[in-house]
Design a protein around this motif. Structure first.
Motif: not given
Ligand code: MSP
Length: 579
Positions: A174-181, A183-190, A192-196
């Protein structure tokens, strides 16, 4: 048989090692049956292990906890038979990828790793009775039967599903289980908060399980049932989770085109059953759910299911919901443990900090590593694994406090008759006037009751702590009494015997209480003292030799015993952390 042996036989309820034993009916009658329906089976499980990598100490930890509790149960001799299931979790794309990486077909790869888990169990005396592989034909039949039951009861439906899918975790989030980060190319990706692990938006046709219908019932189960999850902290985590948000229905199949290494949905080849449903059903396979021979009713439900905290949600929410849907009883207790870290970090192949239990056993012995994990690990919080600390603990406690005490009281210099001598009661009363003796006797007499309470609360570290504290008082008593001086004075022969007797009785009681933790070492100790297997039980440990006027001397076994050899620090590099 010598007289001492007979005495133990005469006064104590029988019991012997070996889980397949069925207790005699006389004893069974004397014991109040815990549950009529379940007959005499105590059913304990470990999780089934992923075969995408070789076993490490984290996996061993789940197995050692379960083994220790099973052995404790046997020691209590509740007239039950032990059913102890373990196994391997072999389906899913992660396993498929691992087999590709190893240039083996999936099943050959699974055979190889499943074998390494069997070896692990053998090496560490994990006395399981059932080993279930999810690729076993028997398991696949059970899984299909269970699926059909859920479907027939209308808890499974087909729907178009879209959401964030995590390929590595093989789950929708679910969206509450995600984190926005980034990636290596500076692109925004989601991720999993738990496993990464990264997630991707996925749209597909799936079968869904009506998990949402069980939210209230799950809350009630956790609120009403004091021992549903242990330690309590984990029960609270589940309740918080269930009270926080509405449970969505759960996708329980994947398109076979994406996940082909798995069990196909009965009557729909285009879908593969979700790996977690597949894996959880292993407990039903072990309990013989598929067969109609009455065994299942004897086995079900599991008394204790040992799990790590990372799989709490699967066992504390999905699993009971599946069982509720199928009208099956829920496990009595989920025993959840925390994790072992290395350098305070999670063990992982990429970090190269995986601790290999087999390598450790070559230096520490298998019982040595069991002891360290159970002695230092606590269920409610993570423990940091450290080889140097393990060496210190094992040398101080197994080699010195326990092993050395056995050596001293059985050495021919102090004990030329090689016996667990009988007591002169008058001399005993004299010796008891000394604080060190009084304290020792009090400690030993309390010990079985203290350990029983801790074992029943699954606080194994506290059991060991209590035994070691008692052994410290025995060492202090021995030192204070200076038996080597008494030995020089023929008129003090009976005082010397009292010293040897009290020390050996402490060792007997400690050895029996430690059997679930270090089965091999404890058996070695008890066999040196010539304590027959029939008296390796809780009843006998609550009957103290000094209260028994019939006690006669016991001849020690002649073999020299080195209980635990000190570990030299130079052996440490041999265990170099490896991948
Ligand atoms: N296959 C699933 C379980 C399915 S059971 C129906 C799985 N397998 S696992 O191999 O990843 O983990 C098995 C057990 O090992 C879990 O109890 C897990 O918590 C435990 N451990 C794995 N790493 C661990 C540590 N670092 N420390 C302690 N135990 C941990 O999950």
């Amino acid at each position: 048989m010598n007289t001492g042996l007979m005495l133990f036989n005469k006064t104590l309820l029988g019991g012997c090692a070996g889980f397949s034993r069925i207790s005699n009916s006389v004893r069974r009658k004397a014991i109040v049956a815990v549950d009529e329906k379940k007959k005499n089976t105590f059913f304990i499980t470990t999780p089934i292990y992923y075969v995408n990598a070789d076993p490490h100490i984290g996996h061993l930890y789940s197995s050692v906890i379960a083994d220790c509790i099973a052995r404790w149960h046997l020691l209590c001799d509740k007239g039950t038979e032990i059913k102890f299931s373990t196994g391997t979790d072999e389906h899913g794309s992660k396993i498929q990828q691992a087999s590709n990486a190893n240039a083996l077909s999936p099943i050959h790869y699974c055979d190889k790793i499943a074998e390494s888990y069997r070896n692990l169990a053998e090496c560490f005396n994990i006395n399981y009775t059932d080993f279930t592989r999810t690729t076993d034909a028997n398991h696949i039949k059970t899984l299909k039967k269970f699926w059909n039951v859920l479907q027939k009861k209308n808890y499974i439906y087909s729907a178009d599903y879209e959401g964030w899918y995590c390929v590595s975790d093989e789950t929708f989030l679910t969206s509450s289980q995600l984190k926005e980060v980034e990636d290596n190319n500076g692109k925004k990706i989601y991720i999993s908060q738990e496993s990464g692990h990264p997630v991707e938006w996925t749209k597909e046709t799936n079968y869904l399980f009506k998990l949402s219908e069980f939210q209230e019932e799950l809350i009630r189960w956790l609120q009403k049932n004091e021992v549903a999850v242990r330690p309590r902290k984990f029960q609270k985590i589940l309740l918080d989770l269930l009270s926080r948000e509405k449970l969505p229905d759960l996708s329980v199949s994947r398109p076979s085109s994406r996940v082909s290494w798995g069990v196909t949905v009965p009557s729909d080849k285009s879908q593969t059953i979700y790996v977690w449903l597949d894996a959880l059903v292993n407990y039903l396979t072990a309990a013989e759910y598929k067969t109609n021979n009455g065994k299942f009713e004897e086995n079900w439900p599991p008394d204790i299911q040992v799990i790590g905290k990372d799989i709490l949600k699967f066992h504390g929410i999905y699993w009971p919901a599946f069982l509720m849907a199928a009208d099956l009883e829920l496990p009595r207790t989920l025993l959840c443990h925390s994790h072992w870290t290395v350098g305070l970090e999670k063990m992982s192949k990429s970090k190269g900090n995986i601790v290999d239990p087999i390598k450790r056993s070559e230096v520490f012995t298998a019982d040595g590593l069991r002891y360290y994990l159970l002695r230092v690990g606590v269920a409610h919080s993570d423990g940091n694994y450290n080889d140097s600390k393990a060496i210190r603990v094992l040398n101080a406690e197994l080699a010195d406090t326990l092993g050395n005490l056995l050596n001293r009281c059985t050495a021919t210099v102090l004990n030329p008759n090689q016996e667990f001598p009988k007591l002169n009661r008058e001399v005993l009363e004299e010796v008891k006037k000394l604080d060190v003796a009084k304290t020792l006797i009090e400690n030993v007499e309390k010990l079985p009751f203290i350990c029983e309470a801790h074992y029943n609360e699954f606080k194994i570290y506290k059991v060991v702590d209590a035994v070691i504290a008692t052994l410290h008082s025995a060492n202090l008593f021995f030192e204070t009494m200076k038996p080597w001086e008494l030995k020089k004075l023929p008129e003090e022969k009976e005082t010397l015997d009292v010293v040897l007797h009290l020390t050996m009785e402490t060792l007997r009681v400690s050895g029996i209480l430690l059997l679930p933790v270090i089965p091999h070492l404890s058996s070695k100790l008890l066999s040196k003292l010539n304590i027959p297997e029939i008296s390796h039980n809780l009843e006998s440990v609550k009957t103290f030799s000094w209260n028994n006027s019939d006690f006669n001397s016991i001849k020690l076994l002649p073999e020299k015993v080195m209980l635990f050899r000190r570990i030299l620090l130079e052996n440490k590099p041999k265990m170099k952390i490896s991948q």
